[in-house]
Design a protein around this motif. Structure first.
Motif, PDB file in Angstrom:
ATOM      1  N   LYS A   6       0.834  -1.206   0.000  1.00  0.00           N
ATOM      2  CA  LYS A   6       0.000   0.000   0.000  1.00  0.00           C
ATOM      3  C   LYS A   6       0.870   1.259   0.000  1.00  0.00           C
ATOM      4  CE  LYS A   6      -4.246  -1.673   2.200  1.00  0.00           C
ATOM      5  NZ  LYS A   6      -5.131  -1.519   3.381  1.00  0.00           N
ATOM      6  N   ALA A   7       1.919   1.194   0.790  1.00  0.00           N
ATOM      7  CA  ALA A   7       2.827   2.338   0.868  1.00  0.00           C
ATOM      8  C   ALA A   7       3.477   2.597  -0.488  1.00  0.00           C
ATOM      9  CB  ALA A   7       3.885   2.095   1.938  1.00  0.00           C
ATOM     10  N   ARG A   8       3.911   1.511  -1.152  1.00  0.00           N
ATOM     11  CA  ARG A   8       4.532   1.652  -2.476  1.00  0.00           C
ATOM     12  C   ARG A   8       3.559   2.260  -3.489  1.00  0.00           C
ATOM     13  NH1 ARG A   8       8.940  -0.888  -4.649  1.00  0.00           N
ATOM     14  NH2 ARG A   8       9.066  -2.295  -2.856  1.00  0.00           N
ATOM     15  N   THR A   9       2.294   1.738  -3.440  1.00  0.00           N
ATOM     16  CA  THR A   9       1.270   2.261  -4.361  1.00  0.00           C
ATOM     17  C   THR A   9       0.996   3.735  -4.097  1.00  0.00           C
ATOM     18  OG1 THR A   9       0.255   0.065  -4.362  1.00  0.00           O
ATOM     19  CG2 THR A   9      -1.055   1.877  -5.256  1.00  0.00           C
ATOM     20  N   PHE A  10       0.925   4.082  -2.807  1.00  0.00           N
ATOM     21  CA  PHE A  10       0.652   5.474  -2.432  1.00  0.00           C
ATOM     22  C   PHE A  10       1.783   6.395  -2.905  1.00  0.00           C
ATOM     23  CE2 PHE A  10       1.597   8.875   0.589  1.00  0.00           C
ATOM     24  CZ  PHE A  10       0.456   9.643   0.450  1.00  0.00           C
ATOM     25  N   LYS A  16       3.425  10.498  -9.102  1.00  0.00           N
ATOM     26  CA  LYS A  16       2.797  10.705 -10.405  1.00  0.00           C
ATOM     27  C   LYS A  16       2.056  12.045 -10.430  1.00  0.00           C
ATOM     28  CE  LYS A  16       1.777   9.139 -14.526  1.00  0.00           C
ATOM     29  NZ  LYS A  16       2.851   8.980 -15.523  1.00  0.00           N
ATOM     30  N   ARG A  17       1.395  12.326  -9.295  1.00  0.00           N
ATOM     31  CA  ARG A  17       0.673  13.614  -9.211  1.00  0.00           C
ATOM     32  C   ARG A  17       1.649  14.786  -9.068  1.00  0.00           C
ATOM     33  NH1 ARG A  17      -2.470  10.885  -5.539  1.00  0.00           N
ATOM     34  NH2 ARG A  17      -1.521  12.082  -3.823  1.00  0.00           N
ATOM     35  N   ASP A  24       6.768   6.755 -16.064  1.00  0.00           N
ATOM     36  CA  ASP A  24       6.654   5.711 -15.029  1.00  0.00           C
ATOM     37  C   ASP A  24       7.992   5.030 -14.764  1.00  0.00           C
ATOM     38  OD1 ASP A  24       4.014   6.271 -14.699  1.00  0.00           O
ATOM     39  OD2 ASP A  24       3.292   4.667 -16.020  1.00  0.00           O
ATOM     40  N   GLU A  25       8.801   4.814 -15.836  1.00  0.00           N
ATOM     41  CA  GLU A  25      10.087   4.142 -15.663  1.00  0.00           C
ATOM     42  C   GLU A  25      11.022   4.964 -14.770  1.00  0.00           C
ATOM     43  OE1 GLU A  25       8.755   4.829 -18.574  1.00  0.00           O
ATOM     44  OE2 GLU A  25       8.118   2.869 -19.360  1.00  0.00           O
ATOM     45  N   ALA A  26      10.990   6.288 -14.969  1.00  0.00           N
ATOM     46  CA  ALA A  26      11.855   7.157 -14.177  1.00  0.00           C
ATOM     47  C   ALA A  26      11.416   7.163 -12.713  1.00  0.00           C
ATOM     48  CB  ALA A  26      11.822   8.577 -14.734  1.00  0.00           C
ATOM     49  N   ILE A  27      10.085   7.124 -12.502  1.00  0.00           N
ATOM     50  CA  ILE A  27       9.572   7.090 -11.134  1.00  0.00           C
ATOM     51  C   ILE A  27       9.973   5.788 -10.452  1.00  0.00           C
ATOM     52  CG2 ILE A  27       7.444   6.974  -9.746  1.00  0.00           C
ATOM     53  CD1 ILE A  27       6.170   8.926 -11.748  1.00  0.00           C
ATOM     54  N   GLN A  28       9.868   4.708 -11.204  1.00  0.00           N
ATOM     55  CA  GLN A  28      10.232   3.396 -10.648  1.00  0.00           C
ATOM     56  C   GLN A  28      11.726   3.347 -10.302  1.00  0.00           C
ATOM     57  OE1 GLN A  28       7.785   1.205 -10.035  1.00  0.00           O
ATOM     58  NE2 GLN A  28       9.305  -0.007  -8.923  1.00  0.00           N
ATOM     59  N   ASP A  29      12.516   3.984 -11.178  1.00  0.00           N
ATOM     60  CA  ASP A  29      13.959   4.023 -10.928  1.00  0.00           C
ATOM     61  C   ASP A  29      14.268   4.807  -9.656  1.00  0.00           C
ATOM     62  OD1 ASP A  29      16.743   3.611 -11.757  1.00  0.00           O
ATOM     63  OD2 ASP A  29      16.741   5.787 -12.056  1.00  0.00           O
TER      64      ASP A  29
END
Length: 200
Positions: A6-10, A16-17, A24-29
């Protein structure tokens, strides 16, 4: 564990906001490196255009008679204090009008000075009836001077084809009206040529 998911999703949704331009790839990195620097994108402010305040038109000024001098006020004696103020203003402007002052420097300052209150004389004119008129300048417009004489007469003298002289502390300056067709407010910013052929 469910709480960590849940924390990861949040966090992912929050990033993202917060950083809509990031993929998305940069955020994941960023999440895997656990070093996140939030960027701020301020909204562009639209500049509001200032509305210019419109003054009176020439027709409205005439109708309101803003520049007319009442007959009971057309007296030479009333404006003598104005002339005294003008003399002090010119002395301050020219640093005392000392005898060793350079004439062209004084002339240059007089050409840009406010002439309301100056005593002038029409020395040359293509119209002989204007020659000899002497008085205090009450109003200066683009094309004319309004002068009050010692006889308490208000004279409207055109600048065009007239030469005016003014005297202060022994210094005599000549104004060629044909080269002087400007409003008082415009003269302060104009560069006058002191040399050259000058005629009526």
């Amino acid at each position: 564990p469910q709480s960590s998911e849940k924390a990861r999703t949040f966090v992912h949704a929050f990033l993202k906001r917060s950083m809509p331009k990031m993929k998305d790839e940069a955020i994941q990195d960023m999440l895997t490196r656990k070093a996140i620097i939030l960027e701020h994108y301020p909204k562009k402010k639209t500049k509001q255009k200032r509305k210019k305040t419109k003054g009176f038109t020439a027709k409205q000024r005439r109708e309101l008679r803003l520049f007319e001098i009442e007959p009971e006020q057309q007296r030479y004696a009333i404006f003598l204090p104005l002339h005294e103020l003008w003399k002090q203003y010119i002395r301050d402007l020219c640093h005392g009008l000392k005898p060793d002052a350079q004439p062209h420097m004084i002339q240059g300052k007089l050409l840009k000075a406010d002439l309301h209150g100056a005593i002038v004389t029409v020395t040359k004119s293509k119209c002989p009836s204007y020659v000899g008129i002497t008085g205090i300048i009450l109003q200066e417009f683009k094309h004319i001077f309004k002068i009050i004489t010692k006889e308490d007469k208000l004279k409207v003298v055109p600048k065009l084809n007239n030469v005016f002289s003014l005297e202060l502390d022994g210094f005599i300056s000549y104004i060629y009206g044909s080269k002087f067709l400007l409003r008082a407010s415009e003269r302060s910013a104009k560069k006058f040529k002191l040399k050259g052929t000058i005629d009526l």
